[in-house]
Design an enzyme around this catalytic site. Structure first.
Site, PDB file in Angstrom:
ATOM      1  N   THR A  33       1.900   9.973  -2.694  1.00  0.00           N
ATOM      2  CA  THR A  33       2.878   9.370  -1.797  1.00  0.00           C
ATOM      3  C   THR A  33       2.454   9.566  -0.352  1.00  0.00           C
ATOM      4  O   THR A  33       1.379  10.092  -0.089  1.00  0.00           O
ATOM      5  CB  THR A  33       4.288   9.933  -2.082  1.00  0.00           C
ATOM      6  N   ASN A  34       3.295   9.099   0.576  1.00  0.00           N
ATOM      7  CA  ASN A  34       3.030   9.221   2.006  1.00  0.00           C
ATOM      8  C   ASN A  34       4.172   9.986   2.643  1.00  0.00           C
ATOM      9  O   ASN A  34       5.277  10.016   2.103  1.00  0.00           O
ATOM     10  CB  ASN A  34       2.998   7.823   2.639  1.00  0.00           C
ATOM     11  N   ARG A  35       3.940  10.507   3.823  1.00  0.00           N
ATOM     12  CA  ARG A  35       5.017  11.180   4.545  1.00  0.00           C
ATOM     13  C   ARG A  35       5.906  10.147   5.208  1.00  0.00           C
ATOM     14  O   ARG A  35       5.445   9.383   6.048  1.00  0.00           O
ATOM     15  CB  ARG A  35       4.430  12.077   5.630  1.00  0.00           C
TER      16      ARG A  35
END
Ligand code: CTP
Ligand code: CA
Length: 226
Positions: A33-35
């Site tokens: 995932t991404n922040r």
């Protein structure tokens, strides 16, 4: 009884907002995932709704409550987000892409949890489609296409390059290198780039910045060059 009839400059317009991270599953228990808290995108959806637009928010996984008056479509992966956006494109006047879309997804997705010993070599990844660039080049392109760019360095130069490369009308750059700004925080600092140049919206909380962005969007939509 007094009725406060605030001006609704985007009444009759349809807006689509992407927000949050995407989740690219490796198996049911693990993923990439991404922040992104989703806060800036949810604030943009709220500000567009306040301005009178009919807003659809295509959201990756977040812990946020949807803003009032906004239709929310929940998705998980970049491919799901892309499908949700393309499905709704024909009726849209505005797209604002704030999502932190994962650039890669695992080449394979296991339907059952893998034992940690199952991964022998490096994890194989494929590149996800660029939803924003695809919409900007689409035959049913909305009148106004807005992107975001979170940068840790050379924010203005890299943001300007994305404005060009993706064919968007407007890009909002946020510098995520400073403590207390950007990722997970209440505050942000946005700089807008469009054909008219650079507009620094300054540092403020995410809803204030979203409202400033929406007033910029409103003026672009009413400008004769668009
Ligand atoms: N974006 C998108 N689909 C992707 C990747 C990005 O729609 N697969 C959108 C984001 O929502 C954002 C803009 O493109 O509005 C810029 O995203 P960013 O990650 O900053 O740019 P990338 O083109 O992915 O470049 P890089 O991550 O290498 O900096
Ligand atoms: Ca990216």
């Amino acid at each position: 009884l007094r009725l406060h009839l605030a001006p609704k400059p985007l009444a009759g317009r349809h807006a689509l907002v992407t927000a949050g991270p995407t989740w690219e599953a490796i198996d049911p228990a693990r993923g990439i995932t991404n922040r992104s808290s989703g806060r800036q995108g949810y604030a943009v959806a709220q500000a567009l709704a306040e301005a009178g637009a009919a807003v659809t928010l295509v959201s990756g996984p977040t812990s946020l409550n949807p803003p009032t008056g906004v239709r929310v479509v929940r998705v998980e992966s970049a491919l799901e987000m892309r499908a949700a956006v393309l499905d709704r494109l024909p009726e849209m006047d505005i797209l604002v892409a704030t999502a932190a879309v994962a650039d890669f997804r695992p080449a394979q997705k296991a339907s059952r949890k893998l034992a940690k010993t199952a991964l022998q070599g490096p994890l194989e990844l494929c590149v996800n489609p660029d939803i924003l660039a695809e919409v900007a080049a689409h035959a049913q392109r909305p009148k106004l296409v807005v992107g975001f760019a979170a940068q840790t360095h050379d924010a203005l130069a890299l943001g300007a390059a994305k404005h060009q490369a993706k064919g968007v009308d407007l890009i909002a750059i946020n510098d995520v290198s400073q403590a207390g700004l950007g990722f997970g925080s209440e505050d942000n600092h946005l700089v807008l780039i469009d054909a008219g140049g650079t507009h620094d919206l300054g540092r403020a909380d995410k809803l204030m910045l979203a409202r400033a962005l929406v007033s910029h969007i409103t003026s672009l939509l009413s400008s004769p060059t668009l």
